[in-house]
Scaffold this active site. Structure first.
Site, mmCIF file in Angstrom:
data_model
loop_
_atom_site.group_PDB
_atom_site.id
_atom_site.type_symbol
_atom_site.label_atom_id
_atom_site.label_comp_id
_atom_site.label_asym_id
_atom_site.label_seq_id
_atom_site.Cartn_x
_atom_site.Cartn_y
_atom_site.Cartn_z
ATOM 1 N N CYS A 150 -30.452 36.601 30.691
ATOM 2 C CA CYS A 150 -30.863 35.419 30.629
ATOM 3 C C CYS A 150 -32.266 35.202 29.755
ATOM 4 C CB CYS A 150 -30.850 34.628 32.040
ATOM 5 S SG CYS A 150 -30.586 32.878 31.792
ATOM 6 N N GLU A 157 -27.055 40.223 38.561
ATOM 7 C CA GLU A 157 -28.051 40.857 40.032
ATOM 8 C C GLU A 157 -27.857 39.848 40.847
ATOM 9 O OE1 GLU A 157 -28.995 39.477 37.146
ATOM 10 O OE2 GLU A 157 -30.441 37.941 37.520
ATOM 11 N N HIS A 172 -26.251 36.402 34.952
ATOM 12 C CA HIS A 172 -26.971 37.058 35.961
ATOM 13 C C HIS A 172 -26.206 37.714 36.827
ATOM 14 C CE1 HIS A 172 -31.018 34.767 35.634
ATOM 15 N NE2 HIS A 172 -29.927 33.914 35.237
HETATM 16 N N1 LIG Z 1 -32.100 31.760 34.199
HETATM 17 C C1 LIG Z 1 -32.996 31.933 33.159
HETATM 18 O O1 LIG Z 1 -33.345 33.071 32.897
HETATM 19 C C2 LIG Z 1 -33.368 30.549 32.446
HETATM 20 C C3 LIG Z 1 -33.994 30.977 31.152
HETATM 21 C C4 LIG Z 1 -34.616 29.781 30.567
HETATM 22 N N2 LIG Z 1 -33.682 28.715 30.369
HETATM 23 C C5 LIG Z 1 -35.585 30.218 29.568
HETATM 24 O O2 LIG Z 1 -35.423 29.675 28.443
HETATM 25 O O3 LIG Z 1 -36.358 31.065 29.388
#
Ligand SMILES: NC(=O)CC[C@H](N)C(=O)O
Length: 205
Positions: A85, A181, A179
């Site tokens: 992410c 994890e 994610h």
């Molecule tokens: N769950 C996440 O890691 C979100 C990432 C977040 N939208 C960002 O721009 O960093």
């Protein structure tokens, strides 16, 4: 660095985000996980996970902690790295919609778009077929997740959700928009641990 039972030492960048969950998943996947907050700690790991959280905050903290340049250097030198992410955003060579001054580590020839699937309250789960992960679909948890809008020729697409590229690998760098994890399923962490192990073996030859 090697520990007993061939557990590669895998760091989790512990500046912000879901660090604990990654440490637990890596442990179950057969790695020896450690937290990384300082350049000396970064220098001692065989591979590194960049967790989810907020990419703008993580990159700012990495700069403050004197980690941003060492991180770039180790990734450039071929240290295996896995970003989830926000971590995927950090590994992107290009960000389509960066916040002003937002820095990335780079390493994967792709352009990511942040928050591509909507806001926090539009978070969702979806079953994903991930190349290299056996035993049925992985549950993708998407929380303000990015997508890879463009990927270079050297980038392998490992998973898509409704056509959108959500998992990629380029050489020793792995990234997922979701994610793993958070699911209790450590197969993606096992895939990464295998990458780290393979790299370490290659280096030792
Ligand atoms: N769950 C996440 O890691 C979100 C990432 C977040 N939208 C960002 O721009 O960093």
């Amino acid at each position: 660095m090697t520990t007993e039972h061939d557990r590669p030492v895998i760091g989790v960048l512990a500046l912000q985000g879901d660090v604990r969950e990654h440490l637990a998943a890596l442990d179950r996947a057969g790695a020896a996980p450690v937290t990384v907050r300082r350049p000396q700690e970064l220098a001692a790991v065989d591979g590194l996970v960049l967790p989810g959280g907020e990419s703008t905050v993580i990159s700012k903290l990495a700069e403050t902690f004197g980690l941003l340049e060492p991180l770039r250097e180790r990734v450039r030198a071929g240290m295996p790295v896995y970003g989830t992410c926000a971590g995927m955003i950090l590994l992107a060579d290009r960000i389509a919609d960066p916040r002003s001054g937002q820095q990335s580590v780079g390493g994967i020839d792709m352009t990511v778009r942040r928050n591509a699937f909507g806001r926090q309250n539009e978070s969702f789960e979806a079953p994903l077929k991930v190349a290299g992960v056996e035993g049925g679909p992985v549950t993708g948890v998407f929380i303000r997740a990015p997508l890879a809008e463009k990927v270079g020729q050297g980038v392998e697409v490992l998973a898509r959700h409704e056509g959108a590229v959500v998992a990629v690998r380029q050489g020793d760098a792995l990234a997922t928009a979701f994610h793993p994890e958070l699911t209790g399923d450590h197969r993606v962490h096992a895939l990464f641990t295998d990458m780290v192990r393979a790299k370490r073996t290659a280096g030792a030859l």
